[in-house]
Design an enzyme around this catalytic site. Structure first.
Site, short mmCIF file in Angstrom:
data_model
loop_
_atom_site.label_atom_id
_atom_site.label_comp_id
_atom_site.label_asym_id
_atom_site.label_seq_id
_atom_site.Cartn_x
_atom_site.Cartn_y
_atom_site.Cartn_z
N ASP A 13 12.94 4.59 1.03
CA ASP A 13 12.26 4.35 2.32
C ASP A 13 12.55 5.45 3.34
OD1 ASP A 13 11.32 1.95 1.22
OD2 ASP A 13 13.16 0.92 1.82
N LYS A 16 9.04 9.18 2.38
CA LYS A 16 8.49 10.09 1.35
C LYS A 16 6.97 10.15 1.44
CE LYS A 16 10.58 7.64 -1.86
NZ LYS A 16 11.48 6.81 -1.06
N GLY A 40 7.39 1.03 -2.00
CA GLY A 40 6.50 0.68 -0.90
C GLY A 40 6.36 1.93 -0.05
N HIS A 41 5.21 2.57 -0.12
CA HIS A 41 5.01 3.87 0.53
C HIS A 41 3.94 3.73 1.62
CE1 HIS A 41 6.64 6.18 -3.22
NE2 HIS A 41 7.54 5.41 -2.66
N GLN A 222 11.65 5.47 -4.99
CA GLN A 222 13.09 5.19 -4.87
C GLN A 222 13.82 6.46 -4.42
OE1 GLN A 222 11.59 3.80 -8.10
NE2 GLN A 222 10.93 2.36 -6.56
P1 GDP Z 1 8.97 5.75 1.54
O1 GDP Z 1 9.21 4.57 0.65
O2 GDP Z 1 10.03 6.79 1.42
O3 GDP Z 1 7.60 6.34 1.40
O4 GDP Z 1 9.08 5.20 3.03
P2 GDP Z 1 8.44 3.83 3.61
O5 GDP Z 1 6.99 4.05 3.83
O6 GDP Z 1 8.87 2.66 2.80
O7 GDP Z 1 9.23 3.68 4.98
C1 GDP Z 1 9.21 4.65 5.98
C2 GDP Z 1 8.66 4.01 7.27
O8 GDP Z 1 8.89 4.88 8.35
C3 GDP Z 1 7.17 3.78 7.24
O9 GDP Z 1 6.86 2.63 7.99
C4 GDP Z 1 6.60 5.03 7.91
O10 GDP Z 1 5.35 4.80 8.52
C5 GDP Z 1 7.66 5.31 8.93
N1 GDP Z 1 7.87 6.73 9.26
C6 GDP Z 1 7.85 7.81 8.43
N2 GDP Z 1 8.21 8.93 9.09
C7 GDP Z 1 8.48 8.55 10.37
C8 GDP Z 1 8.93 9.25 11.53
O11 GDP Z 1 9.19 10.45 11.51
N3 GDP Z 1 9.11 8.50 12.66
C9 GDP Z 1 8.87 7.16 12.70
N4 GDP Z 1 9.08 6.51 13.84
N5 GDP Z 1 8.43 6.47 11.62
C10 GDP Z 1 8.25 7.15 10.47
P1 IMO Z 2 10.67 3.35 -2.18
O1 IMO Z 2 9.90 4.17 -3.19
C1 IMO Z 2 14.22 1.01 -1.24
C2 IMO Z 2 16.12 -1.13 -4.58
C3 IMO Z 2 16.11 -2.64 -4.55
C4 IMO Z 2 17.40 -2.94 -5.29
C5 IMO Z 2 17.44 -1.84 -6.35
C6 IMO Z 2 16.92 -2.26 -7.72
O2 IMO Z 2 9.79 2.58 -1.24
O3 IMO Z 2 11.70 4.18 -1.49
P2 IMO Z 2 14.50 -2.74 -8.71
O4 IMO Z 2 13.46 -3.74 -8.32
O5 IMO Z 2 14.02 -1.32 -8.67
O6 IMO Z 2 15.16 -3.07 -10.02
O7 IMO Z 2 15.65 -2.89 -7.59
O8 IMO Z 2 16.64 -0.78 -5.85
N1 IMO Z 2 14.79 -0.49 -4.46
C7 IMO Z 2 14.35 0.15 -3.35
N2 IMO Z 2 14.92 0.28 -2.13
N3 IMO Z 2 13.05 1.62 -1.50
C8 IMO Z 2 12.49 1.51 -2.73
O9 IMO Z 2 11.38 2.21 -3.08
C9 IMO Z 2 13.11 0.71 -3.70
N4 IMO Z 2 12.83 0.39 -4.98
C10 IMO Z 2 13.86 -0.33 -5.43
O10 IMO Z 2 16.13 -3.13 -3.23
O11 IMO Z 2 18.50 -2.72 -4.43
MG MG Z 3 9.46 2.47 0.76
#
Ligand code: GDP
Ligand code: IMO
Ligand code: MG
Length: 429
Positions: A13, A16, A40-41, A222
């Site tokens: 999270d 990416k 979750g992207h 991840q």
């Molecule tokens: P990922 O799994 O690495 O793709 O990241 P996620 O999408 O799960 O979580 C990142 C969250 O931060 C999302 O809600 C994005 O919209 C938000 N986000 C990403 N970059 C920034 C930033 O530079 N500033 C802020 N405030 N939010 C950001």
């Molecule tokens: P993105 O791509 C954050 C964590 C789960 C748990 C561990 C194992 O959005 O960054 P799993 O279901 O993969 O066997 O769970 O990994 N986990 C993540 N945490 N971002 C993710 O994906 C994750 N995908 C799995 O919370 O601790």
């Molecule tokens: Mg994510």
């Protein structure tokens, strides 16, 4: 410079998807190489927010080909749900290619994921319960069903029946509900028919694209510290998100990977259980969660917050050969009077070199912090390095100095264009 890899440098999270969406402008192919719908992207474009789980984050550009590589585990229900939701919003997914060698997730994988978590009791990992671990276990045990099997519907149905019966034995023995074999065969026969037109030899496709001089981006899900080998085992996922996994999970050999971007937040979060040396409890942590909106895209769970950890990031540089960092969510620190950067670890009072290779060591880490004065002003409108306040620049420079690779992209908001391109002149060693 044909192939770029984006990997999470922390526990997921990191933002990416936002960085991939940004980089996708200069790439014609974006391919996922591991993980599944545990990811979750989120990509924010103007007022529109797209939450992606399986479809590569480049899908929003009509001239980018999204690819699901051989290393991914694919849940067909989620895949088609995602395609339907995107297409309803005018985003075409017809270009999508799904590797014939990717493995499929079935309902018994989800049941086994839940069962394993129950059996772990207090030691539960906090998985996403999506069946990721059991699907990769079947792959390693050579019992998995690959996407390419849908091209022969009769053999596909037989495989499903055989695997369903075998896994039902395990579920029944544990006293938990089994899956309805006929219903699963029927449902997945229909899903398989729908998948068939997307199935492709993605390895040939990716090599042909590279040979034609096209730019390919490999999208990690991840992160480094959730990696089955390099993460905080057993509190990890069941694939290799690190850059080595990008080669294995796409079929593009390691020498083709030349730009490897590690994504880190300006602080740290983790979902689920496991060690977290710089974790913050109490009011400061709650503020990070509130301002950063740190709740999981997939499960809605509150993410655990903490300060940025350069010991982790140095290790991420080593195991991924990172050439640069993207530092996201710097704006989330806007209101803090002071912010901390972890620069070292002490264990039992002694300075510790490198990243601890055992969980019992990680549990005993005392972080060493450098405290930086906060900038206490909004970064939301900053687009150039010279528009960043001095204290924010000092924060970025400290991270660069401690980690030893250049920061190239700074995130100052969720929106697509809320970035500052940064160039301090530092080059990766
Ligand atoms: P990922 O799994 O690495 O793709 O990241 P996620 O999408 O799960 O979580 C990142 C969250 O931060 C999302 O809600 C994005 O919209 C938000 N986000 C990403 N970059 C920034 C930033 O530079 N500033 C802020 N405030 N939010 C950001
Ligand atoms: P993105 O791509 C954050 C964590 C789960 C748990 C561990 C194992 O959005 O960054 P799993 O279901 O993969 O066997 O769970 O990994 N986990 C993540 N945490 N971002 C993710 O994906 C994750 N995908 C799995 O919370 O601790
Ligand atoms: Mg994510």
């Amino acid at each position: 410079m044909p192939v770029t890899v984006v990997v999470g440098a922390q526990w997921g999270d990191e933002g990416k998807a936002k960085v991939i969406d940004l980089l996708a402008r200069d790439h014609s192919v974006v391919a996922r190489y591991q993980g599944g719908h545990n990811a979750g992207h989120t990509v924010v474009v103007g007022q529109e927010k797209y939450a992606l789980q399986l479809i590569p984050s480049g899908v929003l550009y009509p001239d980018v080909t999204p690819v699901i590589g051989n290393g991914v585990v694919v849940d067909l229900v989620t895949l088609f749900d995602e395609i339907d939701r995107l297409e309803a919003r005018g985003v075409s997914c017809s270009r999508l290619k799904v590797s014939s060698q990717s493995h499929l997730i079935f309902p018994w994988h989800q049941a086994l994921d839940a069962l394993a978590e129950d059996q772990r009791g207090e030691g539960r990992i906090g998985t996403t319960l999506k069946g990721i671990g059991p699907a990769y276990a079947d792959k390693a045990n050579r019992n998995g069903i690959r996407a390419g099997e849908v091209l022969d519907p009769v053999a596909f149905a037989e495989s499903i029946r055989r695997q369903a019966l075998a896994h039902n034995h395990t579920l029944a023995a544990a006293g938990v509900p089994t899956v309805d074999v006929d219903a699963v065969v029927d449902r997945y026969t229909v899903l398989g028919r729908r998948l068939a037109p997307y199935v492709a030899n993605t390895i040939d496709f990716l090599h042909d694209a590279v040979a034609a001089g096209e730019h390919v981006l490999l999208e990690g899900a991840q992160a480094t510290f959730l990696d089955l080998d390099h993460g905080t085992y057993p509190y990890v996922t069941s694939s290799n998100p690190t850059a080595g996994g990008a080669s294995a999970g796409s079929g593009l050999g390691p020498r083709l990977l030349d730009r490897i971007v590690g994504i880190t937040k300006a602080y740290t979060t983790r979902v689920g259980a496991g060690p977290f040396p710089t974790e913050l409890y109490g009011e400061l942590g709650d503020r990070l969660v509130d301002i950063g909106q740190e709740f999981g895209t997939v499960t809605g769970r509150r993410r655990r917050p903490g300060w940025i950890d350069c010991v982790m990031l140095r290790h991420a540089v080593r195991v991924n050969s990172l050439t640069e960092l993207a530092l996201t969510k710097l704006d989330v620190l806007d209101t803090f009077d002071e912010v901390k950067i972890c620069t070292g670890y002490r264990i039992d009072g002694d300075e510790y070199q490198g990243y601890p290779d055992r969980i019992d060591l990680l549990d005993r880490v005392e972080p060493v912090y450098e405290t930086i004065e906060g900038w206490t002003t909004s970064l939301a409108e900053c687009r150039r390095p010279d528009e960043l306040p001095l204290a924010a620049r000092r924060f970025v420079e400290t991270v660069e100095r401690e980690v030893g690779v250049p920061v190239r992209i700074i995130g100052v908001g969720a929106e697509r264009d809320a970035v500052v391109e940064w160039d301090s002149g530092l080059v990766a060693p």
